[in-house]
Design an enzyme around this catalytic site. Structure first.
Site, PDB file in Angstrom:
ATOM      1  N   ASP A  69      -1.980   2.292  -1.490  1.00 23.96           N
ATOM      2  CA  ASP A  69      -2.350   1.426  -2.599  1.00 23.96           C
ATOM      3  C   ASP A  69      -1.536   0.164  -2.400  1.00 23.96           C
ATOM      4  O   ASP A  69      -0.324   0.221  -2.208  1.00 23.96           O
ATOM      5  CB  ASP A  69      -2.078   2.044  -3.969  1.00 23.96           C
ATOM      6  CG  ASP A  69      -2.858   1.292  -5.051  1.00 23.96           C
ATOM      7  OD1 ASP A  69      -4.092   1.167  -4.908  1.00 23.96           O
ATOM      8  OD2 ASP A  69      -2.242   0.797  -6.006  1.00 23.96           O
ATOM      9  N   HIS A 178       3.169  -5.842   4.874  1.00 22.41           N
ATOM     10  CA  HIS A 178       3.577  -4.823   3.906  1.00 22.41           C
ATOM     11  C   HIS A 178       3.130  -3.440   4.365  1.00 22.41           C
ATOM     12  O   HIS A 178       3.871  -2.470   4.285  1.00 22.41           O
ATOM     13  CB  HIS A 178       2.997  -5.165   2.534  1.00 22.41           C
ATOM     14  CG  HIS A 178       1.514  -5.421   2.539  1.00 22.41           C
ATOM     15  ND1 HIS A 178       0.919  -6.339   3.370  1.00 22.41           N
ATOM     16  CD2 HIS A 178       0.496  -4.870   1.827  1.00 22.41           C
ATOM     17  CE1 HIS A 178      -0.388  -6.347   3.160  1.00 22.41           C
ATOM     18  NE2 HIS A 178      -0.675  -5.455   2.238  1.00 22.41           N
TER      19      HIS A 178
END
Length: 196
Positions: A69, A178
């Protein structure tokens, strides 16, 4: 190890595959396994949503299942779009529509600092759970630049590289992104876990 990727996002699947297969794992998508469940992402954190997705698809697949996520957190917008990055502006918008809305909402806003956040969660059929988080700082560009990537990549600018995510090669992006950082941290945890 054979791992199911709990995502319908082709861009995410490509990144997960590229990184995990380089580490010797076989990655199958939930679609390839015939799993069409779309878990409701009702969590208010990246951690909660990654767990919802990984748990649901692990139960359906019977395989260790990895879910990501991730989203863009913009300081001038109090962290928005955050966990709602994929749904920013409502259902009718595609990636281009979402980053155009973001640029519109950023008009006249300073500072333009932001970060991409990714939380990787892996659920195992025995109930064990591994979680790792990665962040990449940057700024919001004034206009989209580059043809690569997906999502907000054309407007996420990385000052040290003087490029947006959409201008980076896949290798350059994986090295600083990320998701790359979260997967790197996850891989360390997975190695330790598999030694037990």
């Amino acid at each position: 190890m054979k791992i199911c990727a709990a995502t319908g996002n082709a861009g995410k699947l490509r990144e997960l595959r590229r990184i995990l297969e380089a580490q010797g794992h076989e990655v199958v998508s939930q679609k390839e396994l015939g799993i069409t469940i779309e878990p409701d992402e009702t969590g208010t954190t990246f951690e909660a949503n990654a767990l919802i997705k990984a748990e649901t698809i692990c139960k359906a697949s019977g395989l260790p299942t990895i879910a990501d996520d991730s989203g863009l957190c913009v300081d001038a917008l109090n962290g928005a779009p955050g966990v709602y990055s994929a749904r920013y502006g409502g259902e009718g918008l595609d990636d281009t529509g979402r980053y155009r809305l973001l640029l519109e909402n950023m008009r006249g806003q300073m500072p333009r600092t932001a970060k991409f956040v990714s939380v990787i969660t892996c659920c195992f059929p025995n109930g064990d759970v591994l979680t790792a988080r990665g962040e990449c700082p940057g700024t919001i560009a004034f206009a989209p630049q580059g043809e690569g990537g997906f999502g907000y990549d054309p407007v996420f600018f990385v000052p040290p590289l003087k490029k947006t995510f959409a201008q980076l090669t896949a290798e350059e992006k994986n090295a600083i992104s990320h998701r790359g950082k979260a997967l790197e941290a996850f891989q360390v945890k997975l190695k330790e876990y598999l030694k037990q």
